[in-house]
Design a protein around this motif. Sequence first.
Motif, PDB file in Angstrom:
ATOM      1  N   ALA A 139      68.292  95.428  -2.036  1.00  0.00           N
ATOM      2  CA  ALA A 139      69.730  95.208  -2.213  1.00  0.00           C
ATOM      3  C   ALA A 139      70.535  96.076  -1.251  1.00  0.00           C
ATOM      4  O   ALA A 139      71.497  95.606  -0.625  1.00  0.00           O
ATOM      5  N   CYS A 140      70.126  97.333  -1.111  1.00  0.00           N
ATOM      6  CA  CYS A 140      70.867  98.245  -0.238  1.00  0.00           C
ATOM      7  C   CYS A 140      70.659  97.917   1.236  1.00  0.00           C
ATOM      8  O   CYS A 140      71.550  98.138   2.062  1.00  0.00           O
ATOM      9  N   LYS A 141      69.497  97.361   1.573  1.00  0.00           N
ATOM     10  CA  LYS A 141      69.273  96.936   2.960  1.00  0.00           C
ATOM     11  C   LYS A 141      70.208  95.801   3.354  1.00  0.00           C
ATOM     12  O   LYS A 141      70.537  95.631   4.532  1.00  0.00           O
ATOM     13  N   GLY A 142      70.653  95.026   2.380  1.00  0.00           N
ATOM     14  CA  GLY A 142      71.554  93.914   2.666  1.00  0.00           C
ATOM     15  C   GLY A 142      73.016  94.276   2.617  1.00  0.00           C
ATOM     16  O   GLY A 142      73.879  93.412   2.832  1.00  0.00           O
ATOM     17  N   LEU A 143      73.336  95.554   2.340  1.00  0.00           N
ATOM     18  CA  LEU A 143      74.724  95.961   2.155  1.00  0.00           C
ATOM     19  C   LEU A 143      75.568  95.727   3.403  1.00  0.00           C
ATOM     20  O   LEU A 143      76.617  95.071   3.344  1.00  0.00           O
ATOM     21  N   ALA A 144      75.140  96.274   4.529  1.00  0.00           N
ATOM     22  CA  ALA A 144      75.965  96.196   5.742  1.00  0.00           C
ATOM     23  C   ALA A 144      76.287  94.757   6.129  1.00  0.00           C
ATOM     24  O   ALA A 144      77.391  94.473   6.615  1.00  0.00           O
ATOM     25  N   GLY A 145      75.356  93.842   5.896  1.00  0.00           N
ATOM     26  CA  GLY A 145      75.585  92.442   6.232  1.00  0.00           C
ATOM     27  C   GLY A 145      76.673  91.800   5.403  1.00  0.00           C
ATOM     28  O   GLY A 145      77.222  90.752   5.791  1.00  0.00           O
ATOM     29  N   LYS A 146      77.008  92.411   4.268  1.00  0.00           N
ATOM     30  CA  LYS A 146      78.056  91.864   3.403  1.00  0.00           C
ATOM     31  C   LYS A 146      79.435  92.441   3.718  1.00  0.00           C
ATOM     32  O   LYS A 146      80.439  91.952   3.209  1.00  0.00           O
ATOM     33  N   ILE A 183      67.444 110.323 -11.246  1.00  0.00           N
ATOM     34  CA  ILE A 183      67.170 110.811  -9.893  1.00  0.00           C
ATOM     35  C   ILE A 183      67.280 109.670  -8.888  1.00  0.00           C
ATOM     36  O   ILE A 183      67.845 109.828  -7.801  1.00  0.00           O
ATOM     37  N   ASP A 184      66.776 108.505  -9.260  1.00  0.00           N
ATOM     38  CA  ASP A 184      66.816 107.344  -8.368  1.00  0.00           C
ATOM     39  C   ASP A 184      68.259 106.926  -8.075  1.00  0.00           C
ATOM     40  O   ASP A 184      68.638 106.691  -6.924  1.00  0.00           O
ATOM     41  N   ILE A 185      69.072 106.841  -9.123  1.00  0.00           N
ATOM     42  CA  ILE A 185      70.461 106.396  -8.948  1.00  0.00           C
ATOM     43  C   ILE A 185      71.314 107.454  -8.265  1.00  0.00           C
ATOM     44  O   ILE A 185      72.064 107.165  -7.321  1.00  0.00           O
ATOM     45  N   CYS A 186      71.213 108.698  -8.731  1.00  0.00           N
ATOM     46  CA  CYS A 186      72.135 109.749  -8.286  1.00  0.00           C
ATOM     47  C   CYS A 186      71.772 110.375  -6.945  1.00  0.00           C
ATOM     48  O   CYS A 186      72.659 110.853  -6.225  1.00  0.00           O
ATOM     49  N   ALA A 187      70.484 110.405  -6.604  1.00  0.00           N
ATOM     50  CA  ALA A 187      70.064 111.040  -5.351  1.00  0.00           C
ATOM     51  C   ALA A 187      69.620 110.031  -4.298  1.00  0.00           C
ATOM     52  O   ALA A 187      70.076 110.066  -3.157  1.00  0.00           O
ATOM     53  N   LEU A 188      68.742 109.118  -4.676  1.00  0.00           N
ATOM     54  CA  LEU A 188      68.270 108.126  -3.709  1.00  0.00           C
ATOM     55  C   LEU A 188      69.302 107.024  -3.471  1.00  0.00           C
ATOM     56  O   LEU A 188      69.395 106.482  -2.362  1.00  0.00           O
ATOM     57  N   GLY A 189      70.068 106.691  -4.495  1.00  0.00           N
ATOM     58  CA  GLY A 189      71.077 105.638  -4.357  1.00  0.00           C
ATOM     59  C   GLY A 189      72.044 105.884  -3.210  1.00  0.00           C
ATOM     60  O   GLY A 189      72.189 105.043  -2.316  1.00  0.00           O
ATOM     61  N   PRO A 190      72.741 107.031  -3.197  1.00  0.00           N
ATOM     62  CA  PRO A 190      73.667 107.284  -2.084  1.00  0.00           C
ATOM     63  C   PRO A 190      72.980 107.410  -0.732  1.00  0.00           C
ATOM     64  O   PRO A 190      73.574 107.109   0.298  1.00  0.00           O
ATOM     65  N   LEU A 191      71.716 107.839  -0.739  1.00  0.00           N
ATOM     66  CA  LEU A 191      70.970 107.903   0.518  1.00  0.00           C
ATOM     67  C   LEU A 191      70.687 106.502   1.046  1.00  0.00           C
ATOM     68  O   LEU A 191      70.807 106.239   2.246  1.00  0.00           O
ATOM     69  N   ARG A 192      70.330 105.586   0.145  1.00  0.00           N
ATOM     70  CA  ARG A 192      70.102 104.196   0.550  1.00  0.00           C
ATOM     71  C   ARG A 192      71.382 103.595   1.148  1.00  0.00           C
ATOM     72  O   ARG A 192      71.357 102.937   2.200  1.00  0.00           O
ATOM     73  N   VAL A 193      72.492 103.802   0.452  1.00  0.00           N
ATOM     74  CA  VAL A 193      73.778 103.238   0.893  1.00  0.00           C
ATOM     75  C   VAL A 193      74.202 103.829   2.233  1.00  0.00           C
ATOM     76  O   VAL A 193      74.540 103.111   3.182  1.00  0.00           O
ATOM     77  N   THR A 194      74.191 105.155   2.312  1.00  0.00           N
ATOM     78  CA  THR A 194      74.656 105.841   3.527  1.00  0.00           C
ATOM     79  C   THR A 194      73.799 105.484   4.730  1.00  0.00           C
ATOM     80  O   THR A 194      74.331 105.219   5.827  1.00  0.00           O
ATOM     81  N   SER A 195      72.488 105.477   4.558  1.00  0.00           N
ATOM     82  CA  SER A 195      71.603 105.185   5.688  1.00  0.00           C
ATOM     83  C   SER A 195      71.803 103.760   6.197  1.00  0.00           C
ATOM     84  O   SER A 195      71.832 103.519   7.406  1.00  0.00           O
ATOM     85  N   ASN A 196      71.965 102.807   5.274  1.00  0.00           N
ATOM     86  CA  ASN A 196      72.152 101.419   5.700  1.00  0.00           C
ATOM     87  C   ASN A 196      73.455 101.237   6.465  1.00  0.00           C
ATOM     88  O   ASN A 196      73.484 100.568   7.509  1.00  0.00           O
ATOM     89  N   LEU A 197      74.526 101.848   5.990  1.00  0.00           N
ATOM     90  CA  LEU A 197      75.816 101.713   6.661  1.00  0.00           C
ATOM     91  C   LEU A 197      75.786 102.383   8.035  1.00  0.00           C
ATOM     92  O   LEU A 197      76.330 101.866   9.008  1.00  0.00           O
ATOM     93  N   PHE A 198      75.125 103.535   8.115  1.00  0.00           N
ATOM     94  CA  PHE A 198      75.039 104.234   9.397  1.00  0.00           C
ATOM     95  C   PHE A 198      74.184 103.450  10.393  1.00  0.00           C
ATOM     96  O   PHE A 198      74.566 103.272  11.556  1.00  0.00           O
ATOM     97  N   GLN A 199      73.037 103.007   9.940  1.00  0.00           N
ATOM     98  CA  GLN A 199      72.114 102.294  10.835  1.00  0.00           C
ATOM     99  C   GLN A 199      72.710 101.006  11.391  1.00  0.00           C
ATOM    100  O   GLN A 199      72.286 100.527  12.446  1.00  0.00           O
TER     101      GLN A 199
END
Length: 320
Positions: A139-146, A183-199
Motif C-alpha cells: 500500500a505504501c509503495k503505491g502512495l506516490a503514484g496517487k 511498533i509497525d504502525i508508529c515506527a515502520l509506518g512513517p518510514l514506509r511513507v517517507t521513503s516512498n515519497l522521497f524516492q
Amino acid sequence: AVFETMRVFLYFMLLATTTAWHSHRLPPAGRLLRRASTTKMGASNSQYSMPDQPARFAKAKADQNQRFLDITSVYDPSYLSGLRVGLTGANRGIGLSLAKELTAQGAKVVAIVRKSSPELDALKPEEVITGIEATSDEACKGLAGKVKGGKLDVLINNAGYFYEPVEMIGDSSLNFSEELKMIDICALGPLRVTSNLFQNGLLVEGCKVAMITSQGGSISWRTTQNPNGGDYGHHMSKAAANMMGVLVAQEFRQHKIPVTILHPGFNKTDMTKKYEKIWEIEGAVDASVGSKRVLHEVGKIDMERTGKFFNCEDGLEIPW
C-alpha cells in the motif's frame, strides 16, 4: 621487599601531595574556567522540558508561561498559506484537528489515510489519498503514484496507534501481537511513507518533515513517568519511532531536508481517553489547541533543529 614497598608507597604519597598543591595553586583564570564550565553544564539543563507532567503544568501556571498556557500568544500561522502539506492520520483525533487548522490557514492539505471520514471530507482537502495502510509495504509503495499535485512542502507523519490496556508482566496482561502492531504502525509506518515519497521525488530540498511521536518514547523519562513500568508496547513503539526519525534526519542532511521529532503534548482525544481522570491535573488540552502547538513547532523546523526532539507544550527539547 619491605624497602621496595616503602619506596613505592612514598612515591605515590609524593605524587598525591604534588597534585594537590598544583590544584590549590591553580591560577584564577583556571578556577574561573572550571567554574564557567560547571555553570554551563548546569545551564544546559534549561533547554530540556520537565519529565514530571503535573509538575510541568503547575510550573507553567505559577510562572504564567504564556507559550505553554496560550499558544495563540506566539503562534503565527501565516507561513502555512499556499503550502502543500502531506498529513497522515488526517481522518480523526489530533490529525483531524491538524487538517482543520491547516485548512483554516490556507494550506493545501494532502490527506494520507486508510479511509476518509465525513469530518475530513467536509474540509474539502486538496487531495484525499485513501487505502494507505501504514503496516502494508504494498500500500505504501503505491502512495506516490496517487499524489496528483506534485511535491510536498511539508510532510507531517502523524498516524499512530495506542493499545488501550495498561500492559504489565505481573498480571499477565502483556499482548505481544499488539506490541508488534504498535511498533509497525508508529515506527515502520512513517518510514514506509517517507521513503516512498522521497524516492519518487515528492520530498526535495527545502521541504520539511515532522515526525509526531510522543514523550513516551524518551527512555530517560521512564523512571519518572513509569516508576512501576507498564505500557510496554506504547513506549517501545515511540522509542523506535524516535530512533527512526533521527536516522532519517541524518540521511536527509545531505539533501537539505530537515526532519524534527515532535511530542504533540497531552491532548484530549480518543487515543488518550484511558487517561481521562488525569486530563485536568496534567494539563491536557483540546485537540484544536494541540494542533496549533504542533504547527507552531513545524514552522520552526530548519537544519539547525533537524534530528532533535521537541515538546510542543513548551517548545523545549526532550532528552532521549
